[in-house]
Design a protein around this motif. Structure first.
Motif, PDB file in Angstrom:
ATOM      1  N   THR A 111       0.824  -1.201   0.000  1.00  0.00           N
ATOM      2  CA  THR A 111       0.000   0.000   0.000  1.00  0.00           C
ATOM      3  C   THR A 111       0.864   1.260   0.000  1.00  0.00           C
ATOM      4  N   ASN A 112       2.099   1.097  -0.410  1.00  0.00           N
ATOM      5  CA  ASN A 112       3.008   2.232  -0.605  1.00  0.00           C
ATOM      6  C   ASN A 112       3.459   2.937   0.655  1.00  0.00           C
ATOM      7  N   MET A 113       3.205   2.331   1.796  1.00  0.00           N
ATOM      8  CA  MET A 113       3.716   2.980   2.996  1.00  0.00           C
ATOM      9  C   MET A 113       5.171   2.546   3.168  1.00  0.00           C
ATOM     10  N   ARG A 114       5.936   3.418   3.776  1.00  0.00           N
ATOM     11  CA  ARG A 114       7.347   3.110   3.937  1.00  0.00           C
ATOM     12  C   ARG A 114       7.591   2.391   5.247  1.00  0.00           C
ATOM     13  N   LEU A 115       8.393   1.357   5.200  1.00  0.00           N
ATOM     14  CA  LEU A 115       8.711   0.627   6.425  1.00  0.00           C
ATOM     15  C   LEU A 115       9.875   1.302   7.122  1.00  0.00           C
ATOM     16  N   LEU A 116       9.601   1.725   8.353  1.00  0.00           N
ATOM     17  CA  LEU A 116      10.628   2.420   9.105  1.00  0.00           C
ATOM     18  C   LEU A 116      11.527   1.433   9.844  1.00  0.00           C
ATOM     19  N   GLY A 117      10.914   0.363  10.318  1.00  0.00           N
ATOM     20  CA  GLY A 117      11.695  -0.618  11.054  1.00  0.00           C
ATOM     21  C   GLY A 117      10.816  -1.481  11.937  1.00  0.00           C
ATOM     22  N   VAL A 118      11.470  -2.273  12.737  1.00  0.00           N
ATOM     23  CA  VAL A 118      10.788  -3.260  13.569  1.00  0.00           C
ATOM     24  C   VAL A 118      11.044  -2.947  15.045  1.00  0.00           C
ATOM     25  N   ILE A 119       9.996  -3.148  15.859  1.00  0.00           N
ATOM     26  CA  ILE A 119      10.196  -3.098  17.305  1.00  0.00           C
ATOM     27  C   ILE A 119       9.874  -4.480  17.858  1.00  0.00           C
ATOM     28  N   GLU A 120      10.783  -5.027  18.632  1.00  0.00           N
ATOM     29  CA  GLU A 120      10.471  -6.274  19.323  1.00  0.00           C
ATOM     30  C   GLU A 120       9.929  -5.901  20.693  1.00  0.00           C
ATOM     31  N   ASN A 121       8.723  -6.373  20.969  1.00  0.00           N
ATOM     32  CA  ASN A 121       8.111  -6.063  22.261  1.00  0.00           C
ATOM     33  C   ASN A 121       7.953  -7.333  23.090  1.00  0.00           C
ATOM     34  N   MET A 122       7.855  -7.165  24.381  1.00  0.00           N
ATOM     35  CA  MET A 122       7.687  -8.264  25.332  1.00  0.00           C
ATOM     36  C   MET A 122       8.896  -9.189  25.299  1.00  0.00           C
ATOM     37  N   SER A 123      10.030  -8.611  25.152  1.00  0.00           N
ATOM     38  CA  SER A 123      11.277  -9.335  25.052  1.00  0.00           C
ATOM     39  C   SER A 123      11.685  -9.897  26.413  1.00  0.00           C
ATOM     40  N   GLY A 124      12.348 -11.055  26.380  1.00  0.00           N
ATOM     41  CA  GLY A 124      12.837 -11.660  27.615  1.00  0.00           C
ATOM     42  C   GLY A 124      11.771 -12.530  28.255  1.00  0.00           C
ATOM     43  N   GLY A 125      12.138 -13.190  29.365  1.00  0.00           N
ATOM     44  CA  GLY A 125      11.170 -14.042  30.053  1.00  0.00           C
ATOM     45  C   GLY A 125      10.658 -15.163  29.160  1.00  0.00           C
ATOM     46  N   VAL A 126       9.386 -15.484  29.304  1.00  0.00           N
ATOM     47  CA  VAL A 126       8.832 -16.659  28.619  1.00  0.00           C
ATOM     48  C   VAL A 126       8.925 -16.582  27.095  1.00  0.00           C
ATOM     49  N   PHE A 127       8.906 -15.372  26.544  1.00  0.00           N
ATOM     50  CA  PHE A 127       8.883 -15.270  25.082  1.00  0.00           C
ATOM     51  C   PHE A 127      10.261 -15.374  24.441  1.00  0.00           C
ATOM     52  N   GLY A 128      11.316 -15.341  25.250  1.00  0.00           N
ATOM     53  CA  GLY A 128      12.655 -15.368  24.687  1.00  0.00           C
ATOM     54  C   GLY A 128      12.978 -14.048  24.026  1.00  0.00           C
ATOM     55  N   SER A 129      13.896 -14.092  23.079  1.00  0.00           N
ATOM     56  CA  SER A 129      14.204 -12.875  22.352  1.00  0.00           C
ATOM     57  C   SER A 129      14.785 -13.235  20.997  1.00  0.00           C
ATOM     58  N   GLY A 130      14.909 -12.266  20.127  1.00  0.00           N
ATOM     59  CA  GLY A 130      15.544 -12.511  18.822  1.00  0.00           C
ATOM     60  C   GLY A 130      14.598 -12.391  17.639  1.00  0.00           C
ATOM     61  N   GLY A 131      13.286 -12.493  17.885  1.00  0.00           N
ATOM     62  CA  GLY A 131      12.324 -12.430  16.777  1.00  0.00           C
ATOM     63  C   GLY A 131      12.384 -11.109  16.032  1.00  0.00           C
ATOM     64  N   GLY A 132      12.587 -10.058  16.755  1.00  0.00           N
ATOM     65  CA  GLY A 132      12.646  -8.740  16.130  1.00  0.00           C
ATOM     66  C   GLY A 132      13.835  -8.608  15.201  1.00  0.00           C
ATOM     67  N   GLU A 133      14.954  -9.127  15.687  1.00  0.00           N
ATOM     68  CA  GLU A 133      16.168  -9.058  14.879  1.00  0.00           C
ATOM     69  C   GLU A 133      16.003  -9.876  13.606  1.00  0.00           C
ATOM     70  N   GLY A 134      15.415 -11.073  13.774  1.00  0.00           N
ATOM     71  CA  GLY A 134      15.177 -11.941  12.616  1.00  0.00           C
ATOM     72  C   GLY A 134      14.270 -11.265  11.599  1.00  0.00           C
ATOM     73  N   LEU A 135      13.202 -10.666  12.103  1.00  0.00           N
ATOM     74  CA  LEU A 135      12.245 -10.015  11.217  1.00  0.00           C
ATOM     75  C   LEU A 135      12.890  -8.830  10.495  1.00  0.00           C
ATOM     76  N   ALA A 136      13.630  -8.042  11.239  1.00  0.00           N
ATOM     77  CA  ALA A 136      14.285  -6.879  10.635  1.00  0.00           C
ATOM     78  C   ALA A 136      15.230  -7.331   9.524  1.00  0.00           C
ATOM     79  N   ALA A 137      15.951  -8.431   9.786  1.00  0.00           N
ATOM     80  CA  ALA A 137      16.862  -8.938   8.769  1.00  0.00           C
ATOM     81  C   ALA A 137      16.086  -9.425   7.553  1.00  0.00           C
ATOM     82  N   ASP A 138      14.987 -10.161   7.790  1.00  0.00           N
ATOM     83  CA  ASP A 138      14.145 -10.644   6.692  1.00  0.00           C
ATOM     84  C   ASP A 138      13.656  -9.498   5.820  1.00  0.00           C
ATOM     85  N   LEU A 139      13.253  -8.439   6.482  1.00  0.00           N
ATOM     86  CA  LEU A 139      12.625  -7.322   5.770  1.00  0.00           C
ATOM     87  C   LEU A 139      13.642  -6.314   5.269  1.00  0.00           C
ATOM     88  N   ASP A 140      14.876  -6.493   5.736  1.00  0.00           N
ATOM     89  CA  ASP A 140      15.931  -5.575   5.365  1.00  0.00           C
ATOM     90  C   ASP A 140      15.641  -4.147   5.843  1.00  0.00           C
TER      91      ASP A 140
END
Ligand SMILES: Nc1ncnc2c1ncn2[C@@H]1O[C@H](COP(=O)(O)OP(=O)(O)OP(=O)(O)O)[C@@H](O)[C@H]1O
Ligand SMILES: [Mg+2]
Length: 350
Positions: free
Chosen positions: A261-290
């Motif tokens: 829809t022509n919107m510009r992607l500024l970046g990714v925020i990983e929320n609820m990091s740490g604890g039961v959810f672990g971490s790293g999903g945000g970094e992975g997604l940011a890399a996927d999306l460049d």
């Protein structure tokens, strides 16, 4: 007296009452100043703010011993003149988006629900205002509107003719469908109505001069995203994800939608990091999306507690871990502000 009254600002319209032509019949008798302020509508909830401001402004004038302030209501003609003044000469129904071209629109989106979009939208908005920006929040999650609650803004918008004046709290303007519903009534609308509601929020609402409009998007990739892409093609999108792999996959669909829809992607925020959810999903997604990872917000009871209490954690507990993380993200987004919409890469936040 008029000069002193220039310091009295209409809390919603955010302009001096003198400029808005709201002051009537100033009379001075033995140091007592009597005057009337005409309000846009009779039930205006802001009388107290006017009372305090007028008192303060006139107290500094030499020779003034007291103030007698009364309130009146604008005539339809006066209201008409006011809306014309605020809007310029544009007709009421031209359906033009009334956001200044310099207003940055930042949409907070995600693939799935419950990842913290509303919490982050509200807190980012407060963080931007702490950075000195003039900020508005548009709650575009029409089915799941929750920003009024998270920010503790329950005052209704005021309609002045065709113009809707959003409530303001701590300098933050907010518009949400939640203001127009009774209690917890569900919204059952189809695409065209959603589109029309959003359009109205952007055309009939008097946002004034904003530096940033933060848009809280509904989860997923539905009608609202398409409408917003059409209405605000210059919007920049922040995608929120939780740390798990599954969330990351879902979020990447929202990102793909934003791009379509022509919107510009500024970046990714990983929320609820740490604890039961672990971490790293945000970094992975940011890399996927460049795109950059704008930051990681830890799972933090302070954030939820404040949200439940109708306060932004960034405002009420700025020292907490989550508030610190959100403030840093707001600074990173703000630093990237530039004219002409040229994409500049952001420094990665570890
Ligand atoms: N970093 C965090 N730490 C602790 N609690 C959080 C965090 N982020 C969000 N929450 C809590 O998680 C719940 C869901 O957050 P929120 O409503 O912001 O998500 P959402 O993505 O807007 O949801 P929806 O898709 O339903 O609109 C809220 O109770 C909120 O307080
Ligand atoms: Mg939400």
């Amino acid at each position: 007296m008029l000069k002193a009254l220039e310091r009295v600002i209409d809390p919603e319209l955010q302009r001096p009452v003198t400029e808005l032509d709201m002051v009537r019949g100033i009379e001075i008798d033995d140091g007592i100043v009597a005057l009337e302020i005409v309000l846009t509508i009779a039930g205006c909830p802001l009388r107290q703010s006017f009372e305090q401001q007028v008192e303060q402004a006139l107290a500094d004038v030499p020779g003034v011993r007291g103030v007698r302030l009364s309130f009146g209501v604008m005539t339809p003609e006066e209201r008409q003149r006011l809306t014309t003044k605020l809007r310029g000469a544009a007709p009421n129904d031209d359906r033009k988006i009334r956001l200044s071209r310099d207003t940055r629109v930042i949409a907070v989106a995600s693939g799935k629900g419950g990842v913290g979009k509303s919490s982050l939208s509200a807190n980012l908005a407060v963080a931007f205002s702490r950075l000195g920006r003039r900020v508005g929040v548009l709650d575009a999650d029409i089915y799941g509107h929750s920003i009024p609650h998270v920010l503790g803004i329950h005052q209704k918008p005021v309609a002045v003719d065709q113009m809707i004046v959003p409530p303001v709290k701590d300098g933050l303007k907010l518009m949400s469908i939640g203001f127009f519903l009774e209690g917890n009534e569900p919204v059952m609308w189809r695409g065209p109505m959603l589109h029309r509601a959003l359009e109205q929020f952007l055309t009939d609402v008097h946002w004034g001069d904003l530096d940033v409009l933060v848009v809280d998007m509904p989860p997923g990739t539905g009608d609202v995203s398409i409408s917003l892409g059409q209405l605000l093609p210059r919007a920049e999108v922040v995608v929120v994800t939780t740390p798990q792999k599954l969330a990351q996959d879902v979020a990447s669909r929202a990102a793909a939608m934003a791009r379509k829809t022509n919107m510009r992607l500024l970046g990714v925020i990983e929320n609820m990091s740490g604890g039961v959810f672990g971490s790293g999903g945000g970094e992975g997604l940011a890399a996927d999306l460049d795109v950059p990872l704008l930051g990681t917000v830890p799972l933090d009871p302070a954030l939820r507690e404040c949200g439940d209490a109708g306060e932004a954690v960034v405002a009420s507990r700025p020292g907490s871990e989550s508030a610190q993380a959100i403030l840093a993200i707001a600074e990173a987004i703000d630093a990237r502000r530039e004219a002409g919409g040229i994409v500049k890469s952001l420094p990665l936040v570890g």
